[in-house]
Design a protein around this motif. Sequence first.
Motif, PDB file in Angstrom:
ATOM      1  N   VAL A   1      -2.221  -4.106   0.628  1.00 15.05           N
ATOM      2  CA  VAL A   1      -1.757  -3.881  -0.742  1.00 15.05           C
ATOM      3  C   VAL A   1      -2.637  -2.846  -1.432  1.00 15.05           C
ATOM      4  N   GLU A   2      -2.131  -2.380  -2.578  1.00 14.11           N
ATOM      5  CA  GLU A   2      -2.892  -1.478  -3.429  1.00 14.11           C
ATOM      6  C   GLU A   2      -3.910  -2.285  -4.235  1.00 14.11           C
ATOM      7  N   SER A   3      -5.110  -1.742  -4.367  1.00 14.91           N
ATOM      8  CA  SER A   3      -6.139  -2.411  -5.160  1.00 14.91           C
ATOM      9  C   SER A   3      -7.126  -1.370  -5.647  1.00 14.91           C
ATOM     10  N   GLY A   4      -7.685  -1.619  -6.811  1.00 14.76           N
ATOM     11  CA  GLY A   4      -8.673  -0.709  -7.354  1.00 14.76           C
ATOM     12  C   GLY A   4     -10.068  -1.006  -6.844  1.00 14.76           C
ATOM     13  N   GLY A   5     -10.886   0.042  -6.733  1.00 10.57           N
ATOM     14  CA  GLY A   5     -12.270  -0.135  -6.317  1.00 10.57           C
ATOM     15  C   GLY A   5     -12.465  -0.420  -4.851  1.00 10.57           C
ATOM     16  N   GLY A   6     -11.573   0.034  -3.989  1.00  7.92           N
ATOM     17  CA  GLY A   6     -11.709  -0.195  -2.551  1.00  7.92           C
ATOM     18  C   GLY A   6     -10.372  -0.556  -1.933  1.00  7.92           C
TER      19      GLY A   6
ATOM     20  N   GLY B   1     -13.079  -6.742   0.838  1.00 10.73           N
ATOM     21  CA  GLY B   1     -14.472  -6.360   1.050  1.00 10.73           C
ATOM     22  C   GLY B   1     -14.677  -4.917   1.433  1.00 10.73           C
ATOM     23  N   HIS B   2     -13.601  -4.163   1.687  1.00  9.02           N
ATOM     24  CA  HIS B   2     -13.736  -2.762   2.099  1.00  9.02           C
ATOM     25  C   HIS B   2     -13.984  -1.868   0.889  1.00  9.02           C
TER      26      HIS B   2
ATOM     27  N   SER C   1       0.825  -1.203   0.000  1.00  9.03           N
ATOM     28  CA  SER C   1       0.000   0.000   0.000  1.00  9.03           C
ATOM     29  C   SER C   1       0.863   1.258   0.000  1.00  9.03           C
ATOM     30  N   LYS C   2       0.411   2.267  -0.731  1.00 10.43           N
ATOM     31  CA  LYS C   2       1.102   3.551  -0.793  1.00 10.43           C
ATOM     32  C   LYS C   2       0.447   4.599   0.103  1.00 10.43           C
ATOM     33  N   SER C   3      -0.386   4.160   1.004  1.00  8.28           N
ATOM     34  CA  SER C   3      -1.066   5.080   1.906  1.00  8.28           C
ATOM     35  C   SER C   3      -0.050   5.805   2.797  1.00  8.28           C
ATOM     36  N   SER C   4      -0.338   7.046   3.099  1.00 12.35           N
ATOM     37  CA  SER C   4       0.549   7.846   3.953  1.00 12.35           C
ATOM     38  C   SER C   4       0.263   7.634   5.436  1.00 12.35           C
TER      39      SER C   4
END
Length: 533
Positions: free
Chosen positions: A62-67, A93-94, A42-45
Amino acid sequence: MSLGCNQPQTKMSFRLVRQSKFRHVYGTCLKREQCFDNVRVSKSSWDSTFCAVNPKFCAIIVESGGGGAFIVLPLNKINKAGRIPPDHPLVGGHKGPVLDIAWDPFNDNVIASGSEDCVVKVWQIPDYGLVTTMTESVVDLMYHQRRVGMVVWHPTANNVLLSAGSDNIVVIWNVGCGDPLCTVDVHPDIIYSCCFNWDGSLLLTTCKDKKIRIINPRDGEVFEEATSHEGSKATRAIFLKNGLVFTTGFSKRSERQYSLRAPGHLDDPITMVELDSSNGVMFPMYDPDTNLVYLCGKGDSVIRYFEITPEVPFVHYINTFQLPDPQRGIGMMPKRGVDVTTCEITRFYRLNNNGFCQIITMTVPRKSELFQEDLYPDTSGDIPAVSAEEWGEGQNKDPILMSLKDGYQATQKTELKVTKKKTNILDRMPPTGKVKSEEDGKATAISSEALEKVNEVTKVNDDLRKRIDELQTEMKKFKAVFLKQENRIRVLENKLGELVGPGSTPASTQQAPPSPVSTNTVNNNCDMAPDEV
């Protein structure tokens, strides 16, 4: 004996090293084919470790599209490490990015996740890992109004989970029924960290207001609060096994610090040491069996470890494990998952920016191949000491310990079951214990009556739909019989025309008085021989 209060702040020195059995703790990186590669970290800060580990699985955000999603990698010998395929199944599921994950200490197949969609989800992972992407959770815990950045399991009580959100509220859940046991609303700003003490009777938190607080987790009462570090960046704090508090943070000059404090004197640190001037948040990871604290900074390429003892200066620097690249996240294996045959005391799963999950083992070299009892005292097992209901009623118990002499043998676990799944938060009893008003009771009664009427209408509609289906089936059968008889009549008319002969008028077209002969009689006559006609 004095705890060393009013000591001057000191610069950290790496020269003086006391005699200790952990003086020669060495870190070793496993070969690349024994680690995990191609992980889209994940690239979240958000300041999170992005990784959670137990003896069965390694989970990575991890990074994922749509949630939001995280990946679960089995650690058994059947599912070997190596390069992770791009289409590897996820837990997804998020509706927003996942910010934190944590494994249940008493069930290695259960993991909790907090997300920006304000929901905490609890998942049941199969023993063999994931075959397809999982989207259905065991239970959804909904209370927070803003993103959930932290999830922490209780160290001794079964199915008790803590969640903290950007709404500055801490919620303690009973996962078994999906309801909050209590809420803590004493923080004026974002909560940076939460940690239970050894028996789970106290809660330690750090906040953006630079305060560190010791709280009663059952009613939210603040026992003590003090300024932790004067810097404005994120701070972290953990409870040690002996009850002391270890913190990491920043000074006014943005220099990274760590401190050791005693409850009752939080505002007067036993020791406060400056490390360096890096700007990455330090995550303290604690091993209660060896009293070792590992400092893993976000963006650092080193792991520093210290030993906590009763002798001055109380926090003793041991060594630094150097790596060539910076780390983005890190997970620490519980003592149940280490290899006692090689004198391994800790194992880290370290994430870097290019998707490589590096496995680092920390070992104490010993010539003997026998079990080293001084390195492996009895550790916290996978059996809870109290239930969620007992803990909510006020019972406190130390963790149930287990021996690692014969290796870790997992206790047989049952599937996590929720007695009340996915209930509407508006229908719940308020966590503060307020009684519902008469209007709420009337609304509930009206809702029940409306539900009964809806059920009756649904039943009538089902009966009507069934009757329509039966009539349509009968009509189809009748049409089939009608077409069959129509074809037969056409054939008989052709036969009658051939028998009468060309140029003559068939009997059916002659103008004659009505005859009482029925159609059946005509049909029977047509079947006679020509001479009889």
